[in-house]
Structure formats: structure tokens, C-alpha cells
Design a protein around this motif. Sequence first.
Motif, PDB file in Angstrom:
ATOM      1  N   LEU A 117       0.848  -1.193   0.000  1.00 21.94           N
ATOM      2  CA  LEU A 117       0.000   0.000   0.000  1.00 21.94           C
ATOM      3  C   LEU A 117       0.882   1.241   0.000  1.00 21.94           C
ATOM      4  N   GLU A 118       0.453   2.279  -0.702  1.00 14.40           N
ATOM      5  CA  GLU A 118       1.088   3.587  -0.597  1.00 14.40           C
ATOM      6  C   GLU A 118       0.289   4.420   0.401  1.00 14.40           C
ATOM      7  N   TRP A 119       0.959   5.335   1.097  1.00 14.83           N
ATOM      8  CA  TRP A 119       0.238   6.166   2.063  1.00 14.83           C
ATOM      9  C   TRP A 119       0.662   7.624   1.938  1.00 14.83           C
ATOM     10  N   THR A 120      -0.229   8.501   2.382  1.00 14.87           N
ATOM     11  CA  THR A 120       0.027   9.937   2.331  1.00 14.87           C
ATOM     12  C   THR A 120      -0.518  10.581   3.600  1.00 14.87           C
ATOM     13  N   VAL A 121       0.124  11.627   4.074  1.00 15.45           N
ATOM     14  CA  VAL A 121      -0.397  12.384   5.219  1.00 15.45           C
ATOM     15  C   VAL A 121      -0.804  13.779   4.786  1.00 15.45           C
ATOM     16  N   CYS A 122      -0.567  14.103   3.515  1.00 17.90           N
ATOM     17  CA  CYS A 122      -0.721  15.491   3.074  1.00 17.90           C
ATOM     18  C   CYS A 122      -2.164  15.945   3.017  1.00 17.90           C
ATOM     19  N   LYS A 123      -3.107  15.005   2.986  1.00 21.62           N
ATOM     20  CA  LYS A 123      -4.508  15.410   3.009  1.00 21.62           C
ATOM     21  C   LYS A 123      -4.876  16.014   4.371  1.00 21.62           C
ATOM     22  N   PHE A 124      -4.007  15.807   5.370  1.00 20.25           N
ATOM     23  CA  PHE A 124      -4.256  16.370   6.695  1.00 20.25           C
ATOM     24  C   PHE A 124      -3.498  17.687   6.910  1.00 20.25           C
ATOM     25  N   ASN A 125      -2.785  18.156   5.857  1.00 22.85           N
ATOM     26  CA  ASN A 125      -2.072  19.437   5.897  1.00 22.85           C
ATOM     27  C   ASN A 125      -1.157  19.561   7.112  1.00 22.85           C
ATOM     28  N   THR A 126      -0.346  18.567   7.324  1.00 24.57           N
ATOM     29  CA  THR A 126       0.521  18.572   8.506  1.00 24.57           C
ATOM     30  C   THR A 126       1.855  19.255   8.259  1.00 24.57           C
ATOM     31  N   LEU A 127       2.226  19.477   7.011  1.00 28.94           N
ATOM     32  CA  LEU A 127       3.559  19.998   6.728  1.00 28.94           C
ATOM     33  C   LEU A 127       3.487  20.965   5.552  1.00 28.94           C
ATOM     34  N   SER A 128       3.749  22.246   5.824  1.00 30.18           N
ATOM     35  CA  SER A 128       3.708  23.241   4.760  1.00 30.18           C
ATOM     36  C   SER A 128       4.999  23.173   3.956  1.00 30.18           C
ATOM     37  N   PRO A 129       5.005  23.716   2.722  1.00 32.18           N
ATOM     38  CA  PRO A 129       6.232  23.738   1.919  1.00 32.18           C
ATOM     39  C   PRO A 129       7.391  24.422   2.627  1.00 32.18           C
ATOM     40  N   THR A 130       7.086  25.484   3.404  1.00 36.07           N
ATOM     41  CA  THR A 130       8.144  26.190   4.147  1.00 36.07           C
ATOM     42  C   THR A 130       8.763  25.289   5.198  1.00 36.07           C
ATOM     43  N   GLU A 131       7.904  24.582   5.935  1.00 36.71           N
ATOM     44  CA  GLU A 131       8.405  23.655   6.954  1.00 36.71           C
ATOM     45  C   GLU A 131       9.224  22.542   6.318  1.00 36.71           C
ATOM     46  N   ALA A 132       8.806  22.090   5.124  1.00 32.79           N
ATOM     47  CA  ALA A 132       9.537  21.031   4.435  1.00 32.79           C
ATOM     48  C   ALA A 132      10.966  21.463   4.149  1.00 32.79           C
ATOM     49  N   VAL A 133      11.150  22.709   3.701  1.00 33.25           N
ATOM     50  CA  VAL A 133      12.494  23.225   3.415  1.00 33.25           C
ATOM     51  C   VAL A 133      13.328  23.254   4.684  1.00 33.25           C
ATOM     52  N   VAL A 134      12.732  23.722   5.796  1.00 32.94           N
ATOM     53  CA  VAL A 134      13.442  23.780   7.081  1.00 32.94           C
ATOM     54  C   VAL A 134      13.899  22.392   7.508  1.00 32.94           C
ATOM     55  N   ARG A 135      13.087  21.399   7.187  1.00 33.03           N
ATOM     56  CA  ARG A 135      13.413  20.021   7.587  1.00 33.03           C
ATOM     57  C   ARG A 135      14.254  19.298   6.534  1.00 33.03           C
ATOM     58  N   ASN A 136      14.796  20.045   5.576  1.00 28.71           N
ATOM     59  CA  ASN A 136      15.622  19.460   4.501  1.00 28.71           C
ATOM     60  C   ASN A 136      14.856  18.403   3.715  1.00 28.71           C
ATOM     61  N   ALA A 137      13.581  18.693   3.445  1.00 28.40           N
ATOM     62  CA  ALA A 137      12.720  17.743   2.739  1.00 28.40           C
ATOM     63  C   ALA A 137      12.206  18.351   1.442  1.00 28.40           C
ATOM     64  N   TYR A 138      11.805  17.482   0.534  1.00 26.89           N
ATOM     65  CA  TYR A 138      11.183  17.883  -0.718  1.00 26.89           C
ATOM     66  C   TYR A 138       9.739  17.391  -0.743  1.00 26.89           C
ATOM     67  N   TRP A 139       8.950  18.027  -1.612  1.00 25.51           N
ATOM     68  CA  TRP A 139       7.559  17.630  -1.822  1.00 25.51           C
ATOM     69  C   TRP A 139       7.456  16.784  -3.084  1.00 25.51           C
ATOM     70  N   GLY A 140       6.640  15.758  -3.068  1.00 21.66           N
ATOM     71  CA  GLY A 140       6.411  14.935  -4.251  1.00 21.66           C
ATOM     72  C   GLY A 140       4.932  14.596  -4.361  1.00 21.66           C
ATOM     73  N   SER A 141       4.517  14.099  -5.507  1.00 24.04           N
ATOM     74  CA  SER A 141       3.116  13.702  -5.684  1.00 24.04           C
ATOM     75  C   SER A 141       3.036  12.471  -6.571  1.00 24.04           C
TER      76      SER A 141
END
Length: 659
Positions: free
Chosen positions: A248-272
Amino acid sequence: MGVQFVMRITFLLLLTYGLAEAAPPPMAMPGCKDTCGNVSIPYPFGMTAGCYLNDWFKIVCTGKGSSARAFLPGINMEVLEIKISNPNNDDYSYSSSFEPGIVLVKMPIIISSNCANTVPRNSSVNMKGSPFYFSSYRNKFISVGCNNMALMTASDPTVLVGCNSDCDYKTMIGRGAKCSGFKCCQTAFPYGNQVFNVNFESKDEKNKGIEKCKYAFLAEEEWLDTNLVVLHDRSYEVQLLEYVPVTLEWTVCKFNTLSPTEAVVRNAYWGSTKYGTEYYYCRIGYEGNPYLNTGCQVIFTSFGVLFLITRWLYKVIKKRNKIKLKQKFFKIMVLRQQLSSNENSVQKAKLFNSKELEKATDHFNENRILGKGGQGTVYKGMLIDGRIVAVKKCNTVDEGNLEQFINEIIILSQINHRNVVKLLGCCLETEVPLLVYEFIPNGTLFQYLHEENEDFPLLTWDMRLRIATEIARTLSYLHSTASLPIYHRDIKSSNILLDDKYRAKVADFGTSRSVAIDQTHVTTQVYGTFAYLDPKYFQTSQFTEKGDVYSFGVVLIELLTGERPISSTRSQDRNLSIYFINSLEENHLFDILDTQVSKVGNKDEIMTIANLAKRCLHFNGKERPTMTEIMMELEGVKSFCLFNQLEELEFVRNEEMGP
């Protein structure tokens, strides 16, 4: 510089400088237990309050020590493994981006009700509303048994997917691959699905009583690689299995837990994903959990940077070699077809380079998307010479999509018809295939018939009649005039495009087939849009030109009624074909017509088209007309309509002139 050379350099660097590796970053919430038996539990999953994001990610751990088992009560499945999205792992091959987080779970095998000493199981799964989706590229649908056609329904009820298997040793000849129709068959699973259910049917009605025991299930490909021999040679052993692993694939983004700005701070990228769900992953050179405040951390110390650079070079060269192999594979396939057909038409397709198409589509910008389908996403682009084009980017590079990609090149390279979308070329350099078509500006016939939008003008009766005639003329050409008969196999209103003058353009030849005259196409896979598929095809597994006739009949009904092929608003007859035939036989046809037809259309013309559609939908394919006969009948109606209009104009002119 090759892969082996880079590996040697890496080894020397490690010997010379050593590798000071930092402590692994945390994966679970602080103070939370991060394992259940042999299963690691990273956040957003967790076992106690405050350790998981919400109830969907709650893990229940039963048992103690290494024998403990993890469960997801939200979807009622046992968990075997959980992975966070992370580009630093070597097994990421999800299209041109990284894969989302995955969960390996245990799913039951579905068993028919006719198996001796075995309790039947029909455990359908519905995960709608949850953050979990069946992985299309990691799972396969498997059916085992004799005289067995297994059809699965998914989230979209109009899409029907399945395959058939038998135990006739004659059919085994030529099927070298395991699970290719003899005792066992397999097919791909559609994208973005959260529902799984199976219906069993007999492939051959005459042999309904032969070995009725049948099985079907989803399974992870790695598991299949090990067990295909059992499925193929000792299919009876499947009943001994109760569960199989499924990804199974899973996502948490439908719950809006991590904004793009926070992702950058956490050294993370966004994907879809290709079906719209979003996820986050660590930047290259970092590892950890992007969903935690601690985020992703640098993997190596300063000495280790050399190793990181070498690793990057290794991946670049490995990717380049992959592309070269794909290019070679495509060229061999195209060349083989060219030699077998004794024609040079395949050479007409231009080979575009990747930079040219990236620039044309603004790096495949989401704002350029024209539409999405099961095989790929279509983007609007502009070439250097100013031409507007449509670029289709395939979803994945699995075997099924590659076959359809090559098939579409081969088929469209043989066709030169004004009502067929023109293939301009393809790109073989990219990790996923790209096809370039002429741009058709006015969308699909489906949109004009079924979607309310001010941008879509109403289709008049004359326009509908002309469009039907153009589609019929095209299919007649494919069936009868092309050098080898071509069966489209996926005729539907969403595959009919309309140009600037609202002329029909038939598109999407990925599942089409060229066949020798007087032969039919036999397949173990059943794939198509439910309401348009020839019911006879399910019984015989033979797709003939009369399958296209049936699908065309459904399109005719859409043009007459303006109704969708499948609709839950029709309480008794969700299927448009049944609804239409019942209304016609009960003399209620004019009660279900689209207003643009009933107000303007001539009643005799409407009845002629309605009866033609009914003949197209005849259960027995032999009783259906050919596309050439259909074309001639439609052109006759069109000519009669034009004659009446001219007579009416002449009458008006004479009245104005007076005696």
C-alpha cells in the motif's frame, strides 16, 4: 567512465579516508516505542496516544518480543513492513520521481464457492476515506484456476480489469512466461485505487462444470517472482495459502501537517503520485523522517562528502546506462515491426530530444496539463518552430506501459487519416516514454455531452450526426482499408477529440491491435471501460472488429441521450445500453433523448439512428453490422438530412419571390 570504475573509486576513497558515519536520526516521536516485533514503526505511525498522527496511523501491537505482530485497525490488516519516503535508498524507480511511503500488509486470497474442503472467501477491501492506496507498480492482480475469468472492480466502477486462465494444454503452446494464461494469469492494477473486489465468471460456458475451484488476489511483485512457479505448475497449492503480501502507498498530506516552508526547514522535498496524493521525502544527502520536527539530517561528515559525490556519479551513470538500454529496446522493437510490414512508415515518426520537450512544456508544468489517464498525463506544449503540440508522459516504465507505448507508435505510424489524431514523434531519452501528437484544441466528446461548462457549446443534432459519421468512417478505414485490419479496442466518448471545427479525431491507440485478415485477437487480459466493452468478449476472450462496433453503439446512444455510460442516478439500469434498449422496446425512446436531439432532430432520422445503435449492441457479434455498413447507413441519413434542408431553403426562397 563506467559503473565498475566508479565502484572501484568509491572503494579506494573509503580505504583512504575512512567513513565517519553519524548516529542514525530518530524515526519515531520522542519517547515513543519504535518497533513491534520485527516491524519498525516510524512517525506518523505509532502505538500509543501522542505517538501517531491520527487513528488511521494507529498501530496495535499484539504478542511479545520478536513474535509480536503489528496491525492497522483502521483498515483491518496486519503490517509486515513500513517505509518512509527516502531518495537515499537504491530501490526507488517510481517514474521520474521518488515513491511515496509504503506499507507491506497481508491480504486474504479470494476463493470461489466451489472448492472442495475449502471455505469460500470473498474478502473485498474498501479503504475509501483513508490515506492508503493500493500500489499499482508494486502489485499484480493474479487469477488461478481452470476455465476462469476473474474480473476485479476498483474505485472507479466504470473501469473493469481482469484476466482469464484455462487448463487446456493446447493453449500452453507459445506461452513461455509463467502465469500467462495456463492455470494462472496476471495483469496490472489501476492507479490510485482504494477498493478491491473480485467476481468470477466462466471463460467458456460449455465447460462450466470443469474444475470450478478458482482463486484471485493481489500480490507484491517480489513475492510473485519467488512463487510464480507454484502458481503456474502447482496451482492447486494456492488454496493452502491464506494471505499474501500486498504493498500500500500512504500519504499524510490530506491532513495538511507539513507546509512547503516547513519542508524546506526540515531538509525535505515535496512529491506527488500520478493520482494526485502528496508526500515528502528527504533531500539527497540527507536521511531521517521529514514528518518529525528533527527532520532530515546530513548523512556523512566532511570526509564522507567524497563518498556522497561518488555515489551521485554512480547514480548518474547508472541512470544513463538505463536510458541507453531503453533506447536500444525501443529501436529494436520498432525495427522489427518495420521489417515485418515491408513498409517504411515507421520512420515518419520524429525522434525528439528531452530538452526540446521539457522546454516546450515548461518542464512539464502542472498548469500545462490537458488531461490524465491510466497510461499517462498529457501536457500542452509549444515547439521551437511555434507549433502547438500535445505531449503524453507515461506514468511508469513497467512492461505493460512500454508495450502500449511501442504499440501506439507502431499503429499510428501505419495510419494516415484525417479523423485520427496524428502522431508527430516520440522521445526515447527520458526515463519514462514521451509521445508527441498534434494538438486538438476543443477537448473530448465526453466533455461536451456530460460536463456542464459555459466554454462548451451545445452540440446540435446535425453536429452529432456528423461526428457519428466521422467516427464510423474512421473505424471502417481501420477495419477494412488499412494494410492490416486494426482493432481500436477502446472506443469511447473520452477518446474522441474535437478539433477547431468540431470534427472528430479518434485518439488513444495504446491497446489497439493489428491482426491478420480472418483472425481474431485472443488475450488472457481483460482491460477496458466497463460500459463500452463487448459482453461476448468476456466469454470468448476473442476481440474482433465487432467489439469496436459494440463500443461505437454505446457512443451513438450517448449522442442520442446525452446520458453517461454508467450513472447511479438511473436507479434500475445503471448501464446506459440496458437503459436505452429497454426504453426503445417500451416505446419510451423520446422520453430519454437529449433536448438538443428531441427539439431539432427529425423523428424518422432519430428512429433510424436508434435502431442502428440497437443492432450495434446485439449480444451476438455476428448479428451486428460491420463498420462499413454503419458508415454507409449514417452517410445516407446525413445526405437525406442535407436534401431536406436544401428543399426547405428552396421552398422559403420561392415563397419570398412570390408567384
